[in-house]
Design a protein around this motif. Structure first.
Motif, PDB file in Angstrom:
ATOM      1  N   PRO A 148     -17.734   2.308   0.651  1.00 49.75           N
ATOM      2  CA  PRO A 148     -17.256   1.375   0.659  1.00 49.75           C
ATOM      3  C   PRO A 148     -18.876   0.164   0.267  1.00 49.75           C
ATOM      4  O   PRO A 148     -18.656  -0.472   0.034  1.00 49.75           O
ATOM      5  N   ALA A 158     -12.057  -2.876   3.907  1.00 46.60           N
ATOM      6  CA  ALA A 158     -10.892  -2.942   4.570  1.00 46.60           C
ATOM      7  C   ALA A 158      -9.532  -3.355   3.868  1.00 46.60           C
ATOM      8  O   ALA A 158      -8.461  -2.749   4.210  1.00 46.60           O
ATOM      9  N   SER A 159      -9.783  -3.636   2.178  1.00 44.71           N
ATOM     10  CA  SER A 159      -8.906  -4.474   1.950  1.00 44.71           C
ATOM     11  C   SER A 159      -7.810  -3.213   1.488  1.00 44.71           C
ATOM     12  O   SER A 159      -7.989  -2.039   1.237  1.00 44.71           O
ATOM     13  N   PRO A 160      -6.255  -3.645   1.018  1.00 45.76           N
ATOM     14  CA  PRO A 160      -5.313  -2.519   0.459  1.00 45.76           C
ATOM     15  C   PRO A 160      -6.014  -1.641  -0.718  1.00 45.76           C
ATOM     16  O   PRO A 160      -5.848  -0.637  -1.306  1.00 45.76           O
ATOM     17  N   VAL A 163      -9.687   0.687  -0.629  1.00 46.59           N
ATOM     18  CA  VAL A 163      -8.393   2.073   0.357  1.00 46.59           C
ATOM     19  C   VAL A 163      -7.527   3.004  -0.978  1.00 46.59           C
ATOM     20  O   VAL A 163      -7.866   4.050  -0.799  1.00 46.59           O
ATOM     21  N   LEU A 166     -10.849   4.487  -2.899  1.00 45.13           N
ATOM     22  CA  LEU A 166     -11.106   5.848  -1.887  1.00 45.13           C
ATOM     23  C   LEU A 166     -10.600   7.016  -2.291  1.00 45.13           C
ATOM     24  O   LEU A 166     -10.655   8.011  -2.267  1.00 45.13           O
ATOM     25  N   ALA A 167      -9.596   6.979  -2.189  1.00 43.08           N
ATOM     26  CA  ALA A 167      -8.560   7.677  -2.379  1.00 43.08           C
ATOM     27  C   ALA A 167      -7.905   8.016  -3.516  1.00 43.08           C
ATOM     28  O   ALA A 167      -7.927   9.759  -3.508  1.00 43.08           O
TER      29      ALA A 167
END
Length: 428
Positions: A148, A158-160, A163, A166-167
């Motif tokens: 991040p 922290a935005s969608p 995220v 990162l997945a």
């Protein structure tokens, strides 16, 4: 049967081809912010790195011998499968390294190139070998905590979309990710950059990128003849995700210019092969093509300087196949030929433009050019004098509307807007 990387195609089947390469640890989803705009004018192919997304890890060797050249070979295999002899290419990070490799080793295949948050050498080989060993032992989860702050600024992490990326990292196959690390360990194209002479190149950097800082981008842009450089403020390593608007606009402009240059080259070739064409005609075609390219480049520079990057970026991002020729006309002719003239300075040109817009009642354009006039060095008092002069020669009602528009612009710039109708205009 030849195994290809996982890939997706978007855009008109007959449009010019454009291949998009991702960064390590992500999937082809990293290009989603740019895809709608690019797919309007190009046949876009996005691909996943080995072991990333839905590409099999076995596309690269797992014994430590993987190279960027091996990844470039996969891209050529994808292009060949589509029947593309030549294509435009844009890549992020390791994807950008693949683009540089193609431009240095296979320039006959690359129409134009964009290199985003990338490098000609990604640090010491030992660091990449250590990362490869870590991921082989512990999986890509070992990389998640540090990404991040590398991929994104703190406010975006922290935005969608962050995220989701990162997945993608968590889902990477450890062998495929490690093989990409091996490829980066052996990669160093610094000495080859000056050989990229026939491939128009755009280099984009995130100003807050800790992985490939702007100095890496400047090294590429300084070494590649004729390369352009864009530094995106407020963006880390995945600049196109965090700040999609300026990156998308830069890509659209770059690939549009490249397509125009290719079309000009085709015209020249056709003229040269016509046995009835004389040398003078050929020279005129070549000069016209060269002038169009130079006017377009100059037009973008002046348009951005006068109207600001945000306005131009929005205009480019809204460009459709229907409006593309008009946008090119504005850039190439109005900004690239008229506004670049030496006989009048930009202050005088702003005065003339304001008067013409007032005379014809173009209030929306007037607001834009009031801001431009301030950029060009006019004061608010001088703009007021232009409006007063216009009252004499264009009419009081036109000037009344112009004063209202100007006051609204100044209020917006000062951070407030008056409630109710403005009283800045004078009743006729």
């Amino acid at each position: 049967m030849t195994v290809l990387p996982h890939h997706l195609l978007d855009g008109p089947a007959t449009a010019p081809p454009l291949i998009l390469g991702p960064s390590i640890g992500t999937s082809l989803a990293v290009w989603e912010p740019q895809l709608p705009a690019l797919a309007r004018t190009h046949r876009v192919l996005r691909w996943d790195l080995p072991g990333h997304g839905r590409s099999p890890a076995g596309l690269l060797p797992s014994d430590g011998s993987a190279t960027i050249g091996g990844l470039a070979a996969l891209v050529l295999r994808l292009a060949d499968a589509q029947g593309w002899e030549r294509f435009a290419y844009a890549g992020i990070s390791i994807g950008g390294a693949v683009g540089l490799y193609l431009a240095t080793h296979h320039p006959e295949r690359v129409e134009s190139l964009a290199v985003i948050c990338s490098s000609a050498r990604f640090g010491e080989p030992a660091a990449w070998r250590e990362r490869a060993a870590l991921v082989r032992a512990e999986g890509t989860e070992a990389m998640v905590a540090s990404r991040p702050g590398t991929w994104f600024s703190h406010r975006f992490a922290a935005s969608p979309r962050a995220v989701a990326l990162l997945a993608d990292l968590r889902a990477c196959d450890r062998a495929g990710y490690a093989a990409c690390c091996d490829a980066l360990a052996s990669y160093d194209l610094r000495s080859a950059l000056p050989s990229i002479t026939g491939v128009p190149t755009l280099v984009v950097a995130g100003r807050d990128d800790p992985a490939t800082p702007p100095a890496h981008a400047r090294e590429i842009a300084d070494a590649v003849p004729g390369a352009s450089l864009l530094e995106v403020a407020g963006a880390a390593h995945l600049a196109g995700v965090e700040r999609p608007e300026p990156v998308t606009a830069a890509l659209l402009a770059h690939f549009a210019a490249g397509a125009a240059t290719d079309a000009d080259t085709d015209t020249d070739t056709d003229t040269d092969t016509d046995t009835n064409a004389n040398t003078d005609t050929d020279a005129e075609v070549n000069v016209s093509a060269s002038n169009d390219a130079s006017h377009r480049a100059a037009g973008f520079a002046v348009r951005r300087a006068v109207l600001g990057d945000a306005h131009v970026d929005r205009a480019i991002a809204r460009t459709t196949p229907f409006t593309a020729r008009f946008q090119d006309f504005i850039t190439r002719y109005a900004w690239g030929e008229i506004w670049t003239g030496d006989a009048l300075d930009r202050r005088i040109r702003s005065c003339i433009t304001l008067t013409a817009l007032i005379a014809h009642g173009h209030d929306a354009e007037l607001a834009m050019h009031i801001r431009a006039a301030l950029t060009n060095g006019l004061t608010r008092e001088e703009i007021g004098e232009v409006l007063l002069q216009s009252a004499v020669y264009c009419g009081v009602p036109a000037a009344n509307s112009a004063f209202t528009t100007a006051q609204r612009v100044f209020d917006e710039m000062d951070g407030y807007a008056a409630d109710g109708p403005s009283n800045s205009g004078q009743s006729s």
